[in-house]
Design a protein around this motif. Structure first.
Motif, short mmCIF file in Angstrom:
data_model
loop_
_atom_site.label_atom_id
_atom_site.label_comp_id
_atom_site.label_asym_id
_atom_site.label_seq_id
_atom_site.Cartn_x
_atom_site.Cartn_y
_atom_site.Cartn_z
N ALA A 56 -13.17 21.19 20.43
CA ALA A 56 -12.03 22.04 20.76
C ALA A 56 -11.16 22.31 19.53
O ALA A 56 -10.95 21.43 18.69
N LEU A 57 -10.62 23.54 19.48
CA LEU A 57 -9.69 23.95 18.43
C LEU A 57 -8.32 24.15 19.05
O LEU A 57 -8.17 24.91 20.02
N TYR A 58 -7.30 23.48 18.50
CA TYR A 58 -5.94 23.58 18.99
C TYR A 58 -5.06 24.22 17.91
O TYR A 58 -5.28 24.02 16.71
N VAL A 59 -4.06 24.98 18.34
CA VAL A 59 -3.09 25.58 17.42
C VAL A 59 -1.70 25.27 17.94
O VAL A 59 -1.41 25.44 19.14
N GLY A 60 -0.82 24.79 17.05
CA GLY A 60 0.53 24.44 17.46
C GLY A 60 1.55 24.72 16.37
O GLY A 60 1.24 24.66 15.17
N SER A 61 2.76 25.00 16.78
CA SER A 61 3.86 25.21 15.85
C SER A 61 4.30 23.87 15.27
O SER A 61 4.27 22.85 15.96
N MET A 62 4.68 23.89 14.00
CA MET A 62 5.13 22.66 13.37
C MET A 62 6.64 22.53 13.56
O MET A 62 7.43 22.54 12.61
N VAL A 63 7.01 22.41 14.83
CA VAL A 63 8.40 22.22 15.23
C VAL A 63 8.45 20.97 16.11
O VAL A 63 7.67 20.83 17.05
N SER A 64 9.35 20.08 15.81
CA SER A 64 9.42 18.81 16.54
C SER A 64 9.58 19.04 18.04
O SER A 64 10.39 19.86 18.48
N GLY A 65 8.79 18.33 18.81
CA GLY A 65 8.86 18.42 20.27
C GLY A 65 8.02 19.52 20.86
O GLY A 65 7.95 19.64 22.10
N GLY A 66 7.36 20.33 20.04
CA GLY A 66 6.56 21.43 20.55
C GLY A 66 5.33 20.93 21.30
O GLY A 66 4.74 19.90 20.94
N SER A 67 4.95 21.66 22.33
CA SER A 67 3.76 21.28 23.11
C SER A 67 2.53 21.96 22.55
O SER A 67 2.62 22.97 21.83
N LEU A 68 1.35 21.44 22.87
CA LEU A 68 0.10 21.93 22.31
C LEU A 68 -0.62 22.90 23.23
O LEU A 68 -1.11 23.94 22.79
N GLY A 69 -0.70 22.59 24.48
CA GLY A 69 -1.38 23.48 25.41
C GLY A 69 -2.88 23.34 25.35
O GLY A 69 -3.44 22.42 24.74
N SER A 70 -3.58 24.28 25.98
CA SER A 70 -5.04 24.23 26.06
C SER A 70 -5.67 24.65 24.74
O SER A 70 -5.04 25.33 23.91
N PRO A 71 -6.94 24.29 24.53
CA PRO A 71 -7.62 24.72 23.30
C PRO A 71 -7.71 26.24 23.24
O PRO A 71 -7.88 26.91 24.26
N VAL A 72 -7.61 26.80 22.04
CA VAL A 72 -7.77 28.24 21.86
C VAL A 72 -9.24 28.61 21.72
O VAL A 72 -9.61 29.78 21.80
N LEU A 73 -10.08 27.60 21.50
CA LEU A 73 -11.52 27.83 21.33
C LEU A 73 -12.26 26.54 21.62
O LEU A 73 -11.80 25.45 21.25
N SER A 74 -13.43 26.65 22.25
CA SER A 74 -14.27 25.48 22.51
C SER A 74 -15.71 25.78 22.13
O SER A 74 -16.16 26.93 22.23
N SER A 75 -16.45 24.76 21.71
CA SER A 75 -17.84 24.90 21.35
C SER A 75 -18.70 24.10 22.32
O SER A 75 -18.32 23.01 22.75
N ALA A 76 -19.89 24.64 22.64
CA ALA A 76 -20.82 23.96 23.54
C ALA A 76 -21.96 23.29 22.78
O ALA A 76 -22.97 22.94 23.37
N GLY A 77 -21.80 23.13 21.46
CA GLY A 77 -22.84 22.47 20.67
C GLY A 77 -23.11 21.06 21.15
O GLY A 77 -22.21 20.36 21.64
N ALA A 78 -24.36 20.60 21.01
CA ALA A 78 -24.76 19.30 21.55
C ALA A 78 -24.17 18.13 20.78
O ALA A 78 -23.90 17.07 21.36
N THR A 79 -23.98 18.27 19.47
CA THR A 79 -23.44 17.18 18.65
C THR A 79 -22.28 17.71 17.81
O THR A 79 -22.07 18.93 17.71
N ALA A 80 -21.54 16.80 17.18
CA ALA A 80 -20.39 17.19 16.36
C ALA A 80 -20.82 18.14 15.24
O ALA A 80 -20.08 19.05 14.87
N LYS A 81 -22.01 17.92 14.67
CA LYS A 81 -22.49 18.77 13.57
C LYS A 81 -22.88 20.16 14.05
O LYS A 81 -23.08 21.06 13.23
N ASP A 82 -23.01 20.32 15.38
CA ASP A 82 -23.36 21.62 15.95
C ASP A 82 -22.16 22.31 16.58
O ASP A 82 -22.32 23.26 17.36
#
Length: 595
Positions: A377-403
């Motif tokens: 999963a790829l997350y994007v967040g503002s660098m402001v104290s107390g900010g929330s992250l929310g859901s991933p902006v992108l996900s991969s279905a690769g079988a392993t971390a290298k994929d």
């Protein structure tokens, strides 16, 4: 060879003794001279033998004769008229070898055929653009004997010049000329983004005037589709101007033809900025550029104001260096190394509970992106104290971390790039402003799977590590943007070319200047090494970084005054200028500067 050291002149004489036919002979490369020593060739001697004529001509090609006038003396008048030395420069691993064969098989004939041979390393075209090359070099040189004078001269030869690698390194230097990104700004419409276009010029043949002429002639073919010049079409140096020299205040006045006479002050200052950026590393120094046309000054731009006119990656000063600490959170320390203790980054990626594998921080240092510990999963967040992250902006279905997902990278427009390595759906993706539906980037000509992605500060060039059949290659591509129906951008990476053809394993990369990258990799049957490479595939002058074992990731700033940083077997380490590698954090991983 006769040297006049007091005058800083070296004369080359083609006086080696060679047979008239048969065996392969080699032309010795001229030893590398001090950069202030000028080398001039000797003209052909009376009654010189054919092999000596050929060797003398080849040596004359490596001299500092501005217009190759001495080299032309080895040619017949007809050949001298049609020979175009500026058309191309072929670089061989060694000086060209010579095979001598009498024409028609007769030893006493009045014409002889010589074949020049060697192993190609690179070629420099008429624009000065460098491109790595390989394969065998095999070109013919034909000589005839003048019936009246009984002197041998060359009457048939290939266009351009040819020389060994050591002579090329002595004669030529790489200089960045600057244009502006066509579809990119630095966040404000008023300031253009400067893009480096490296070209090779002859080092001791008035490099300053060469570079201004090259700049005025326009960008190289490869870069041309994504940059623009502020100079009007047809702008050239005023007729009769043969040399440009700054005055005793380091101010360079550039007289232009009438095509530039009507430009406004804003455009004129951008023209002057292009010249200032281009000449900044040449000698003598240029601190101010004034442009003239029709005998009147159009504008004047001092160096200290040039960076207000256009943004350059090499002068953008990041505030922090970022990395992932032992708790898998995003932390930072001052980029200049003034602080030793890392602090958590404000916001969810530094203060939250997401375990991170890799990170990227936007160039304005307001937003961060992070890939989760498993690469899914790829997350994007503002660098402001107390900010929330929310859901991933992108996900991969690769079988392993290298994929799964690569380390992300931010461009100058605030867009986020990442590659999904899933073999079933491998693709390069762009998230505009770091959010929304990911846009698939077209990559015509890509042969292999993307392993790593780094976008240049100028936003129009991208470095990709591409893997195929167990081998990794470092490729540089040109980012082209357009519009398609529905309002979504059409983005593609065009004309991928190799920047480190001799490496078969590329571990990690980072941009380290306007046209330079630092690469950790390995040649065939070699050991891991760290080196700098130019985007055109050439090797920049200067020493490589200090050796470091077990490097897994590397981070550099386009500003070469900031330390090189690596993740190695010792954790996060830093290389301050003039010092050795120093430990920063034993548990840290994934170091990055903004970008």
């Amino acid at each position: 060879m006769v040297a006049y050291a007091a005058c800083g002149v070296v004369l080359l004489a083609g006086c080696a003794s060679m047979p008239d036919s048969g065996d392969l002979q080699g032309v010795e490369s001229t030893p590398r001279q001090d950069s202030q020593v000028r080398v001039f060739a000797m003209p052909p001697q009376e009654d010189a033998k054919p092999p000596t004529i050929v060797q003398g001509f080849l040596e004359a090609l490596t001299s500092d004769d501005p217009h190759y006038e001495t080299a032309r003396k080895y040619l017949t008048p007809e050949a001298a008229k049609i020979w175009r030395p500026e058309r191309t420069t072929t670089v061989l691993a060694e000086g060209p070898g010579i095979v001598v064969e009498p024409a028609g098989g007769r030893q006493e004939s009045d014409d002889l055929l010589f074949t020049l041979t060697g192993s190609k390393v690179a070629a420099v075209d008429a624009q000065g653009a460098y491109a790595p090359a390989d394969g065998n070099y095999h070109q013919s040189v034909h000589l005839v004997r003048n019936q009246k004078t009984d002197q041998w001269r060359i009457d048939g030869l290939p266009q351009g010049v040819v020389m060994g690698k050591s002579d090329f390194q002595r004669n030529y230097m790489s200089v960045d000329k600057y244009y502006f990104a066509s579809n990119t700004t630095s966040g404000t419409a008023a300031q253009a983004v400067a893009v480096a276009d490296p070209v090779y010029v002859r080092e001791r043949v008035d490099a300053m005037t060469q570079m201004v002429r090259s700049l005025l002639s326009g960008p190289t073919t490869w870069l041309g589709p994504v940059v623009r010049s502020s100079f009007p079409t047809g702008a050239e140096l005023r007729k009769g101007v043969t040399a440009l020299t700054p005055d005793d205040q380091n101010k360079l006045t550039v007289p232009l033809n009438d095509r530039a006479a009507r430009v406004g002050s804003t455009v004129c200052e951008r023209m002057a900025a292009q010249i200032l950026f281009t000449l900044q590393n040449l000698t003598p120094a240029v601190d101010e550029v004034a442009l003239e046309a029709r005998g009147k000054q159009l504008c004047s731009l001092p160096e200290e104001r040039a960076d207000d006119v256009a943004a350059r990656g090499s002068v953008q000063d990041p505030e922090y260096l970022y990395f992932v600490d032992g708790k898998h959170r995003l932390v930072r320390i001052p980029a200049d190394g003034s602080g030793a203790k890392p602090d958590p980054v404000p916001g969810a990626l530094g203060e939250g509970d997401k375990d991170l594998q890799s990170v990227a921080v936007s160039r304005d240092e307001h937003t961060a992106a992070g890939v989760g510990i498993d690469g899914k999963a790829l997350y994007v967040g503002s660098m402001v104290s107390g900010g929330s992250l929310g859901s991933p902006v992108l996900s991969s279905a690769g079988a392993t971390a290298k994929d799964r997902l690569t380390t992300p990278s931010w461009d100058a427009e605030g867009d986020l790039w990442v590659a999904d390595r899933n073999p079933r759906d491998a693709r390069l993706l762009l998230l505009e402003d770091g959010a929304g539906e990911p846009l698939k980037v077209e990559t015509p000509g890509l042969d292999g799977r993307i392993k790593d992605v780094r976008v240049a500060a100028d936003g129009v060039r991208i470095a990709l590590v591409v893997e195929k059949d167990g081998r990794q290659s470092l490729l540089i591509g040109r980012i082209e943007r357009g519009e398609k129906s529905g309002g979504r951008s059409l983005v593609s990476v065009q004309e991928l070319r190799s920047a480190a053809p001799e490496l078969e394993e590329v571990t990690t990369i980072s941009w380290a200047g306007d046209s330079r990258l630092v690469v950790v990799g390995r040649e065939r049957e070699g050991v891991q090494q760290m080196r700098y490479v130019q985007v055109d595939g050439s090797t920049p002058e200067g020493p490589p970084p200090a050796a470091l074992t077990g490097v897994k990731e590397i981070a550099a700033s386009e500003d070469d005054q900031l330390p090189l940083v690596a993740y190695s077997e010792d954790g996060i380490v830093r290389l301050p200028s003039g010092a050795q590698w120093q430990k920063v954090d034993a548990d840290g991983t994934a170091p990055v500067y903004p970008g």
